[in-house]
Design a protein around this motif. Structure first.
Motif, short mmCIF file in Angstrom:
data_model
loop_
_atom_site.label_atom_id
_atom_site.label_comp_id
_atom_site.label_asym_id
_atom_site.label_seq_id
_atom_site.Cartn_x
_atom_site.Cartn_y
_atom_site.Cartn_z
N SER A 125 0.85 -1.20 0.00
CA SER A 125 0.00 0.00 0.00
C SER A 125 0.88 1.25 0.00
O SER A 125 1.98 1.24 0.58
N GLY A 126 0.36 2.31 -0.59
CA GLY A 126 1.02 3.61 -0.49
C GLY A 126 1.20 4.02 0.97
O GLY A 126 2.07 4.84 1.29
N ALA A 127 0.39 3.42 1.86
CA ALA A 127 0.48 3.74 3.29
C ALA A 127 1.81 3.33 3.90
O ALA A 127 2.17 3.79 4.98
N VAL A 128 2.58 2.48 3.19
CA VAL A 128 3.90 2.12 3.70
C VAL A 128 4.82 3.34 3.61
O VAL A 128 5.68 3.56 4.46
N LYS A 129 4.63 4.14 2.58
CA LYS A 129 5.51 5.30 2.36
C LYS A 129 4.97 6.55 3.06
O LYS A 129 5.74 7.35 3.58
N ALA A 130 3.66 6.70 3.04
CA ALA A 130 3.03 7.85 3.70
C ALA A 130 1.87 7.31 4.52
O ALA A 130 0.76 7.13 4.01
N PRO A 131 2.12 7.00 5.80
CA PRO A 131 1.11 6.33 6.63
C PRO A 131 -0.23 7.08 6.65
O PRO A 131 -0.25 8.32 6.69
N ILE A 132 -1.32 6.31 6.59
CA ILE A 132 -2.67 6.89 6.67
C ILE A 132 -3.12 6.71 8.12
O ILE A 132 -3.22 5.57 8.60
N PRO A 133 -3.34 7.82 8.88
CA PRO A 133 -3.58 7.72 10.32
C PRO A 133 -4.64 6.70 10.71
O PRO A 133 -4.43 5.93 11.66
N ALA A 134 -5.75 6.64 10.00
CA ALA A 134 -6.82 5.72 10.41
C ALA A 134 -6.50 4.26 10.10
O ALA A 134 -7.19 3.35 10.55
N LEU A 135 -5.45 4.03 9.33
CA LEU A 135 -5.11 2.66 8.93
C LEU A 135 -3.86 2.17 9.66
O LEU A 135 -2.96 1.58 9.05
N GLY A 136 -3.82 2.41 10.96
CA GLY A 136 -2.65 2.05 11.75
C GLY A 136 -2.27 0.58 11.65
O GLY A 136 -1.09 0.22 11.63
N LEU A 137 -3.28 -0.30 11.61
CA LEU A 137 -2.99 -1.75 11.52
C LEU A 137 -2.27 -2.05 10.21
O LEU A 137 -1.32 -2.85 10.17
N SER A 138 -2.71 -1.41 9.15
CA SER A 138 -2.10 -1.60 7.84
C SER A 138 -0.70 -0.98 7.82
O SER A 138 0.28 -1.61 7.37
N ASN A 139 -0.59 0.25 8.32
CA ASN A 139 0.72 0.93 8.34
C ASN A 139 1.76 0.05 9.03
O ASN A 139 2.88 -0.12 8.55
N GLY A 140 1.37 -0.51 10.17
CA GLY A 140 2.32 -1.29 10.97
C GLY A 140 2.66 -2.62 10.32
O GLY A 140 3.83 -2.95 10.11
N ALA A 141 1.63 -3.41 9.97
CA ALA A 141 1.87 -4.76 9.46
C ALA A 141 2.60 -4.73 8.12
O ALA A 141 3.53 -5.50 7.88
N ARG A 142 2.19 -3.84 7.25
CA ARG A 142 2.81 -3.82 5.91
C ARG A 142 4.25 -3.31 5.97
O ARG A 142 5.08 -3.70 5.15
N THR A 143 4.51 -2.43 6.91
CA THR A 143 5.88 -1.95 7.04
C THR A 143 6.79 -3.07 7.53
O THR A 143 7.95 -3.18 7.13
N GLY A 144 6.24 -3.95 8.37
CA GLY A 144 7.00 -5.13 8.80
C GLY A 144 7.36 -6.00 7.61
O GLY A 144 8.51 -6.45 7.46
N LEU A 145 6.40 -6.26 6.73
CA LEU A 145 6.67 -7.05 5.52
C LEU A 145 7.73 -6.35 4.66
O LEU A 145 8.66 -6.99 4.15
#
Ligand code: NAP
Length: 259
Positions: free
Chosen positions: A140-160
Motif C-alpha cells: 500500500s502507499g500507506a507504507v511510504k506515507a502512513p494513513i492515520p486511520a489505517l494504523g494496523l495496515s501501516n504497521g503490518a505492511r511496514t513489517g513485511l
C-alpha cells in the motif's frame, strides 16, 4: 512488449477481483498459467473460466483463506512449483489504535505480513534452484506515507517491507527478485467501500466523496486496476531481473516527495 514469460507458472493470491485479478489477467495475457486464489468460490471460479477462455492458459481456482496455514497449503499444492508469486489479501479495517486488542494486531500481522512471508518461504528455494523467480507483494502507499486511520495496515505492511528489503538482496544472485507494488487509490470494491464510509461520516453522497478524493490527486482520477496489472506483469518479466527489493508507488503522483 514481449515479457518472455509465456509458459511459466504463477500463483496469484486475492485474485477474484480488484488489483489481484488485474495482475492475474495481465500475466495470463503473457501466456502464464495460473493458480488463482480468493475465499469466495463462485466469483473466483467465474474469473478463472473467463481468464482461461480469453488467454488460452490453464487457470486453477483454489477457494481458500490465504492467511491460514491450511489455505496456503491448498494453494501451493494445486499446481506446479511456481515461477511467479503475487502476494495479496484484503487490508485491515480502519480505526483508532486505542480500540485495538492484541488479537486485532495479531490478525493484521497474520494477514499483511506473516501470510506473504510464509508464501515466499514455501516457493523461494525452488525458484533459486531453477534460477528464475519473480515475487511481487501488493502492499500500500500507506507504507511510504502512513494513513492515520489505517494504523494496523501501516504497521503490518511496514513489517513485511522491512523483511523483503533484506531477503530480496539475499536471493537476487539467483535471478529471483522480490519487489513490492504500493497502490494509491485504485478503482476497486475496496476503494468504493472506503469512500462509502467517508461519505456516511461527512453526510455526503459516495459520488461526492469520490469527486473530492479525485481532486486531491495530481492525476485528478483514480487508478485503473488494468494499469496496476500491467506494472505487476512487467516486474515478473524475464528482463526485469535487475529490479530488486524496490517499493514502487502507483498513485498518480499523490506522494509529494522528490524521492
Ligand atoms: P478488493 O477489490 O477488495 O479485492 C481483494 C481480493 O482479495 C478479492 O479477490 C478477495 O476475495 C481477496 N481476499 C481478501 N482477503 C483474502 C484472504 N484472506 N485470502 C484470500 N483472498 C482474499 O481489494 P483491492 O482494492 O484489489 O486491494 C488489494 C490490496 O491492495 C488490499 O490489501 C488493499 O488493502 C490494498 N490497497 C488497495 C488500494 C486501492 O485503492 N484499491 C489502495 C491501497 C492498498 P474474497 O473476499 O472472496 O476472499
Amino acid at each position: 512488449m514481449d515479457l518472455h514469460i509465456g509458459g511459466r507458472h504463477a500463483i496469484v493470491c486475492g485474485a477474484s477481483k480488484g488489483l489481484g485479478r488485474a495482475c492475474a489477467e495481465a500475466l495470463a495475457a503473457e501466456g502464464v498459467h495460473l493458480v488463482i486464489n480468493a475465499r469466495g468460490r463462485d466469483a473466483l471460479e467465474q474469473v478463472a473460466a473467463q481468464i482461461s477462455m480469453r488467454h488460452s492458459v490453464t487457470v486453477t481456482a483454489v477457494a481458500a483463506d490465504i492467511t491460514t496455514a491450511e489455505g496456503r497449503e491448498a494453494v501451493l499444492s494445486a499446481g506446479r512449483a511456481p515461477d511467479i508469486l503475487v502476494n495479496n489479501a484484503g487490508g485491515p479495517p480502519p480505526g483508532d489504535f486505542r480500540d485495538w486488542s492484541d488479537d486485532d494486531w495479531h490478525q493484521a500481522l497474520q494477514n499483511n505480513m506473516v501470510a506473504p512471508i510464509q508464501m515466499i518461504k514455501a516457493v523461494v528455494d525452488g525458484m533459486i534452484e531453477r534460477r528464475f523467480g519473480r515475487i511481487v507483494n501488493i502492499t500500500s502507499g500507506a507504507v511510504k506515507a502512513p494513513i492515520p486511520a489505517l494504523g494496523l495496515s501501516n504497521g503490518a505492511r511496514t513489517g513485511l517491507t522491512g523483511f523483503v528489503a533484506g531477503l530480496a538482496r539475499q536471493v537476487a544472485e539467483h535471478n529471483v527478485t522480490i519487489n513490492n507494488l504500493l497502490p494509491g487509490p485504485f478503482e476497486t470494491d475496496r476503494l468504493n467501500n472506503t469512500l462509502a464510509g467517508e461519505a456516511k461520516m461527512l453526510g455526503i453522497t459516495p459520488e461526492e466523496a469520490a469527486n473530492r478524493r479525485r481532486q486531491t490527486n495530481p492525476g485528478k482520477r483514480f487508478g485503473n486496476p488494468t494499469e496496476f496489472g500491467q506494472a505487476c506483469a512487467f516486474l515478473c518479466g524475464s528482463n526485469a531481473g535487475y529490479i530488486v527489493g524496490q517499493n514502487i508507488l502507483l498513485d498518480g503522483g499523490a506522494y509529494p516527495g522528490t524521492l
